[in-house]
Design an enzyme around this catalytic site. Structure first.
Site, short mmCIF file in Angstrom:
data_model
loop_
_atom_site.label_atom_id
_atom_site.label_comp_id
_atom_site.label_asym_id
_atom_site.label_seq_id
_atom_site.Cartn_x
_atom_site.Cartn_y
_atom_site.Cartn_z
N LYS A 122 -33.67 -35.13 47.30
CA LYS A 122 -32.94 -36.24 46.66
C LYS A 122 -33.03 -37.53 47.48
CE LYS A 122 -29.54 -33.38 44.30
NZ LYS A 122 -29.43 -33.62 42.86
N LYS A 154 -23.68 -35.44 48.75
CA LYS A 154 -24.65 -34.58 48.04
C LYS A 154 -25.63 -33.99 49.02
CE LYS A 154 -25.10 -36.73 43.52
NZ LYS A 154 -26.04 -37.43 42.64
N GLY A 211 -27.82 -27.83 40.87
CA GLY A 211 -26.72 -27.04 40.31
C GLY A 211 -25.35 -27.46 40.83
N GLY A 212 -25.24 -28.69 41.29
CA GLY A 212 -23.94 -29.19 41.76
C GLY A 212 -23.54 -28.64 43.13
N HIS A 226 -23.95 -38.81 31.72
CA HIS A 226 -25.23 -38.35 32.25
C HIS A 226 -26.24 -38.54 31.14
CE1 HIS A 226 -27.91 -35.26 34.36
NE2 HIS A 226 -28.51 -35.51 33.21
N GLU A 250 -33.26 -38.34 35.50
CA GLU A 250 -31.83 -38.31 35.19
C GLU A 250 -31.13 -39.56 35.73
OE1 GLU A 250 -31.01 -33.54 35.02
OE2 GLU A 250 -30.32 -34.59 36.81
N ARG A 266 -39.97 -30.25 35.85
CA ARG A 266 -40.18 -29.03 35.05
C ARG A 266 -39.64 -29.25 33.65
NH1 ARG A 266 -34.78 -27.85 34.77
NH2 ARG A 266 -33.61 -28.34 36.65
P1 ADP Z 1 -27.54 -31.46 40.90
O1 ADP Z 1 -28.99 -31.66 41.21
O2 ADP Z 1 -26.80 -30.72 41.96
O3 ADP Z 1 -27.29 -30.93 39.53
P2 ADP Z 1 -27.18 -34.24 40.11
O4 ADP Z 1 -27.44 -35.37 41.03
O5 ADP Z 1 -28.22 -33.96 39.07
O6 ADP Z 1 -26.90 -32.92 40.96
O7 ADP Z 1 -25.80 -34.46 39.39
C1 ADP Z 1 -25.18 -33.48 38.61
C2 ADP Z 1 -23.93 -34.04 37.96
O8 ADP Z 1 -23.01 -34.48 38.97
C3 ADP Z 1 -24.16 -35.28 37.11
O9 ADP Z 1 -24.59 -34.95 35.82
C4 ADP Z 1 -22.78 -35.89 37.13
O10 ADP Z 1 -21.90 -35.21 36.28
C5 ADP Z 1 -22.33 -35.64 38.55
N1 ADP Z 1 -22.68 -36.78 39.44
C6 ADP Z 1 -23.80 -36.91 40.17
N2 ADP Z 1 -23.80 -38.06 40.86
C7 ADP Z 1 -22.66 -38.69 40.54
C8 ADP Z 1 -22.07 -39.93 40.93
N3 ADP Z 1 -22.65 -40.73 41.79
N4 ADP Z 1 -20.86 -40.25 40.40
C9 ADP Z 1 -20.22 -39.43 39.54
N5 ADP Z 1 -20.72 -38.24 39.14
C10 ADP Z 1 -21.93 -37.87 39.63
#
Ligand code: ADP
Length: 490
Positions: free
Chosen positions: A116, A157, A163-164, A207, A274, A291
Site C-alpha cells: 500500500k 493501515k 481484508g481490513g 467506497h 479503489e 485480480r
Molecule cells: P483492505 O485492503 O484492508 O481491504 P482498504 O484500503 O481497501 O483496506 O480499505 C477497506 C475499507 O476500509 C474501505 O472500503 C473503507 O470502508 C475503509 N477505509 C479505508 N481507508 C479509509 C479512510 N482513509 N477513511 C475511512 N475509511 C477508510
C-alpha cells in the site's frame, strides 16, 4: 486461444471461470483438496487434480504442487481467481518462468501494487489524488509528529494489508501509542510484515472503485464504477453499479484517474482501482487490486461483457478486444454476498450440511454459487459460499428484483445472512441510495430486528417440511398442497 486452462482456486469463482472457459472451447482443469472432493468446481471441470496437504486451505496455496500438476498436464494458462495465490507475485513469476500464461498482471505490477505504501507513490506519480499520510519508520516520536500534521481522527493501515486487517482508527493523540502496537502486531501476524502508515480518516465515506482492463502496453480502458459502501468491519457485503447519486463529472474524474494510474504502469489484464469518496465529494486513492474482484458480476451485467472472457482474450492476444467508446453502462446491477453466518449472533460463522438449496429461476437474476446440496460447509474456508446478482432497468427495479430473488431462494441446513440482506434491501435508507461505509453499523438494530426474520422462519419450516420424503411423495399426488404453499409465499 489456449488449448487448456488450470483454475487455481475453488468455490464459486472456480465454477464461474470454468464455465466461461468451457463456453470458449478451452479444456478446463481444476485442483482440489480431499475435503473438496464433492465440491461443484471438481464436478464441473473437464479434468481435476488432487493437491495433497494436511490443512485444506494450504492445498490451494501450494505453488510447487500446483506447478507440478500444470507441467504434467501440459497446461497453457492458469487463472488464479481471487484470494489464495491471485496476488502472489512469486506465483505469477514462477508460472511465467514455466512458459505458462498467467491470467493476470505481471509479477512486477503485483509487487508494486500489493504494497500500500509503494502503490500510493505510484498514484502520486500518476497525478491521482491521495490523502495525507505518514509512514512509520521505527522512530515513534517522528511518527507522532507526522500524525499531528495529518490531524485526527486518522487511520493506521498495514502496508501489506488486506481484508481490513491491521486497520485501526485513532481518534486522538492519546490513543496513538496503543493503536500503533495493535496495528503492527496484527500486520505481523497476518502478513509477516509489520510496516504500517497513517492516513486521514474520512468520516462517512463511500467506497467507489473502477474496473479497468489493460493490454500491458499502455492501452487501458475502464468499465465504469462500482459502489461498495455496504460493508461490515471494512468488508464489502453488497455492491452495485452504477454508484447511486454520484455526480456525473465526479464519476468521469474517478474513471479517468483509474485509467491514468494503470497506464502509468503499462498494466496488463483486469484490475480494480479503489477510491474513498468524502461527503464533500473529494476522492482519494485507496489501493489497486491486481485480480478479478468478487463483485465483478455487477460490471458484467451493466456493461454486457464477460470479464473472464476478456481476461483470456487479453492473455492470448496481447490486446484489448474493445475500445473505450464501445463500453456503455446500461441499467443497474446489485450483488449480495451470501455468507454462512448468524446475523442475530454477531455474525458468528456457521457450519453444517446444506440439506437443500432452492435457487428459483427468475428473469434478470444470476446466482454465482460454489456449493451443492449435501455439501458440508466447514470452517476450513471463507464463509462466503455464493453471490446473488440482480439486474434491473434502474436501481429501484434492481432492488425489487433482489427482494424477490433473495426472498424466494432458500438454503436449508445452515445459517446464512439471506434475511439480513433482505432487511437491507427492504430498508428505506438503502432505497434512498444515501450510502456510506457506516450504513450497517448506523442501521444495525433495525436490520437485525427486522420482521423479516419472523416471516421467513415460517417459510423455512414449510420448505423444510416440503423436503421431507413423505411430504414430497404426498405433494406429487396433490396439486392442491403445492398450489396453496405457492400462493401463500407470494
Ligand atoms: P483492505 O485492503 O484492508 O481491504 P482498504 O484500503 O481497501 O483496506 O480499505 C477497506 C475499507 O476500509 C474501505 O472500503 C473503507 O470502508 C475503509 N477505509 C479505508 N481507508 C479509509 C479512510 N482513509 N477513511 C475511512 N475509511 C477508510
Amino acid at each position: 486461444m489456449f488449448k487448456n486452462i488450470l483454475v487455481a482456486n475453488r468455490g464459486e469463482i472456480a465454477c464461474r471461470i470454468i464455465r466461461t472457459a468451457q463456453d470458449m472451447g478451452i479444456e478446463t482443469h481444476a485442483i482440489f483438496h480431499h475435503a473438496d472432493r464433492n465440491a461443484p468446481h471438481v464436478a464441473l471441470a473437464d479434468l481435476c487434480h488432487e493437491v495433497e496437504s494436511e490443512v485444506p486451505v494450504a492445498a490451494y496455496l501450494d505453488i510447487d504442487q500446483i506447478l507440478k500438476i500444470a507441467k504434467n498436464a501440459e497446461i497453457e494458462s492458469i487463472h488464479p481467481g481471487y484470494g489464495f495465490l491471485s496476488e502472489n507475485h512469486i506465483f505469477a513469476q514462477r508460472v511465467e518462468e514455466e512458459g505458462i500464461n498467467f491470467i493476470g498482471p505481471t509479477g512486477a505490477s503485483m509487487t508494486l501494487l500489493g504494497d500500500k505504501i509503494r502503490s500510493r507513490e505510484v498514484a502520486i506519480k500518476a497525478d491521482v489524488p491521495v490523502s495525507a499520510s505518514a509512514e512509520y519508520l521505527d522512530d515513534e516520536q517522528a511518527f507522532v509528529e507526522e500524525c499531528r500534521k495529518i490531524g485526527y481522527p486518522l487511520l493506521l493501515k498495514a502496508s501489506a494489508g488486506g481484508g481490513g486487517k491491521g486497520m485501526q482508527i485513532v481518534n486522538s493523540p492519546g490513543e496513538l501509542g496503543e493503536k500503533i502496537q495493535l496495528s503492527r502486531g496484527e500486520a505481523e501476524r497476518y502478513f509477516g510484515d509489520n510496516r504500517i502508515y497513517a492516513e486521514t480518516y474520512i468520516s462517512k465515506p463511500r467506497h467507489i472503485e473502477v474496473q479497468i482492463l489493460g493490454d500491458g502496453n499502455g492501452d487501458v480502458i475502464h468499465l465504469f464504477e462500482r459502489e461498495c459502501s455496504i460493508q461490515r468491519r471494512f468488508q464489502k457485503i453488497i455492491e452495485e453499479s452504477p454508484a447511486p447519486n454520484l455526480d456525473t463529472s465526479l464519476r468521469e474524474k474517478i474513471c479517468v484517474s483509474a485509467c491514468e494510474l494503470a497506464k502509468s504502469l503499462n498494466y496488463r489484464n483486469a484490475g480494480t482501482v479503489e477510491f474513498i469518496v468524502s461527503e464533500d465529494n473529494q476522492y482519494y486513492f485507496l489501493e489497486m487490486n491486481t485480480r478479478l474482484q468478487v463483485e465483478h458480476p455487477v460490471t458484467e451485467l451493466v456493461c454486457d461483457l464477460d470479464l473472464v472472457r476478456e481476461q483470456l482474450l487479453i492473455a492470448a492476444n496481447g490486446k484489448l478486444s474493445h475500445s473505450q467508446n464501445e463500453i456503455i453502462q446500461r441499467g443497474h446491477a446489485i450483488e449480495s454476498r451470501i455468507c454462512c453466518e448468524d446475523p442475530n449472533n454477531n455474525f458468528a460463522p456457521a457450519t453444517g450440511k446444506v440439506q437443500s438449496c432452492h435457487l428459483p429461476s427468475i428473469e434478470n437474476t444470476r446466482y454465482d454459487i460454489g456449493f451443492s446440496e449435501g455439501q458440508e460447509i466447514t470452517s476450513d474456508f471463507d464463509s462466503m459460499i455464493g453471490k446473488l446478482i440482480c439486474y434491473g432497468t434502474d436501481r429501484n427495479a434492481a432492488i425489487q428484483k433482489s427482494i424477490e430473488s433473495a426472498g424466494k431462494m432458500h438454503i436449508l441446513g445452515i445459517d446464512t445472512n439471506l434475511n439480513f440482506l433482505l432487511a437491507i434491501f427492504r430498508s428505506e435508507a438503502f432505497s434512498e441510495g444515501l450510502l456510506h461505509t457506516g450504513f450497517i453499523s448506523e442501521n444495525q438494530d433495525a436490520l437485525t430486528n427486522s420482521s423479516i426474520y419472523e416471516e421467513n422462519k415460517d417459510i423455512a419450516a414449510i420448505v423444510a417440511t416440503m423436503e421431507d420424503p413423505e411430504v414430497r411423495h404426498f405433494m406429487k399426488n396433490s396439486s392442491n398442497l403445492h398450489r396453496s404453499i405457492g400462493s401463500w409465499r407470494n
